[in-house]
Scaffold this motif. Structure first.
Motif, short mmCIF file in Angstrom:
data_model
loop_
_atom_site.label_atom_id
_atom_site.label_comp_id
_atom_site.label_asym_id
_atom_site.label_seq_id
_atom_site.Cartn_x
_atom_site.Cartn_y
_atom_site.Cartn_z
N ARG A 17 0.86 -1.18 0.00
CA ARG A 17 0.00 0.00 0.00
C ARG A 17 0.90 1.23 0.00
O ARG A 17 1.83 1.33 0.79
CB ARG A 17 -0.90 0.04 1.24
N VAL A 18 0.58 2.18 -0.88
CA VAL A 18 1.38 3.40 -0.94
C VAL A 18 0.49 4.55 -1.40
O VAL A 18 -0.37 4.38 -2.27
CB VAL A 18 2.59 3.24 -1.90
N MET A 34 -2.75 3.52 -3.30
CA MET A 34 -2.69 2.45 -4.28
C MET A 34 -2.29 1.14 -3.61
O MET A 34 -1.36 1.11 -2.81
CB MET A 34 -1.71 2.78 -5.40
N THR A 35 -3.01 0.08 -3.95
CA THR A 35 -2.78 -1.23 -3.35
C THR A 35 -2.47 -2.25 -4.44
O THR A 35 -3.15 -2.29 -5.47
CB THR A 35 -4.01 -1.69 -2.55
N ALA A 50 -7.71 3.47 -3.36
CA ALA A 50 -8.63 3.89 -2.33
C ALA A 50 -8.72 5.40 -2.34
O ALA A 50 -7.69 6.10 -2.29
CB ALA A 50 -8.17 3.40 -0.96
N LEU A 51 -9.95 5.91 -2.44
CA LEU A 51 -10.18 7.35 -2.56
C LEU A 51 -11.24 7.78 -1.56
O LEU A 51 -12.28 7.14 -1.44
CB LEU A 51 -10.66 7.69 -3.98
N ALA A 152 -10.25 -8.96 -0.57
CA ALA A 152 -9.04 -8.69 0.22
C ALA A 152 -9.10 -7.33 0.90
O ALA A 152 -8.56 -7.15 2.00
CB ALA A 152 -7.80 -8.77 -0.69
N LEU A 153 -9.78 -6.38 0.26
CA LEU A 153 -9.93 -5.04 0.84
C LEU A 153 -11.07 -4.96 1.85
O LEU A 153 -11.28 -3.92 2.48
CB LEU A 153 -10.18 -4.03 -0.29
#
Length: 223
Positions: A17-18, A34-35, A50-51, A152-153
């Motif tokens: 994740r970054v 971003m994943t 992710a937003l 997964a999320l």
């Protein structure tokens, strides 16, 4: 009536994740987490962005966006992929959720085949006829990896930002609950009207088209 059981989806795991700051040509900017993933069934390097943050008790807004190099990067007017991507990022950031950027160029047929299909469209075929004339599926996309990513999320229930009924049907069959389907805007121009019309009439996309005279032939995209 007996409920059809969901397809068993192999487990995927989060890899990295970054946070990445995004900036668009019209000045809109937002940060996305971003994943990346281990264990995706097709072995491709799909991304989840992710937003924003969903409100407590709400379901995340999610878009499955298929990669379109010509539209997303080079601004091709033969499809609506670039404008849909831009719209989706802002709407998801406002509501909270995920944009899955899926490496499925040309509705899964690949970039070179997509450009071959462009040439056939220039001879009068529509976006689906061009694919079949090449001996390829009208739409080769499989959303199993997308379901793996969402699970997964922790997003087993979502609002799906899409005009494409097939995305909702596939996710449901894969065990992801689509609470509602939210339409994207209609990004119609003279250059992509035939393309959008083919999606509406051939595969039931929920697109209300304006009356714009079409002067060019559409591309094989399909986000």
């Amino acid at each position: 009536m007996n409920k059809i059981p969901a397809i068993e989806v192999p487990r995927a795991e989060i890899r990295t994740r970054v946070t990445v700051p995004l900036s668009f040509g019209d000045g809109y900017a937002v940060a996305a987490e971003m994943t990346t993933f281990h264990g995706l069934v097709d072995g491709r390097e799909h991304l989840a962005l992710a937003l924003g943050a969903p409100k407590p008790g709400s379901t995340p807004l999610v878009r499955l966006h298929s990669e379109c190099l010509t539209g997303d990067v080079f601004g091709s007017a033969r499809c609506d992929c670039g404008p849909q991507l831009r719209e989706s990022v802002e709407r998801i950031a406002a509501a909270g959720g995920y944009l899955l950027y899926l490496r499925q160029e040309g509705r899964g047929i690949g970039l070179y085949n997509k450009l071959d299909a462009y040439a056939l469209q220039d001879q009068g075929l529509d976006t689906y006829e061009a694919n079949t004339a090449l001996g390829l599926p009208e739409d080769a996309r499989d959303y199993t990896a997308a379901a793996q990513m969402l699970i997964a999320l922790g997003a087993r229930s979502l609002d799906l930002l899409s005009n494409n009924p097939d995305k909702a049907e596939q996710l449901t069959a894969l065990g992801v609950h689509v609470a509602s389907r939210v339409r994207t805007g209609v990004h119609a121009t003279e250059d992509n009207l035939r393309y959008l019309n083919a999606k509406a009439t051939h595969t039931g996309h929920t697109i209300d088209l304006p009356h714009i005279p079409a002067q060019a032939t559409p591309a094989t995209c399909g986000a």
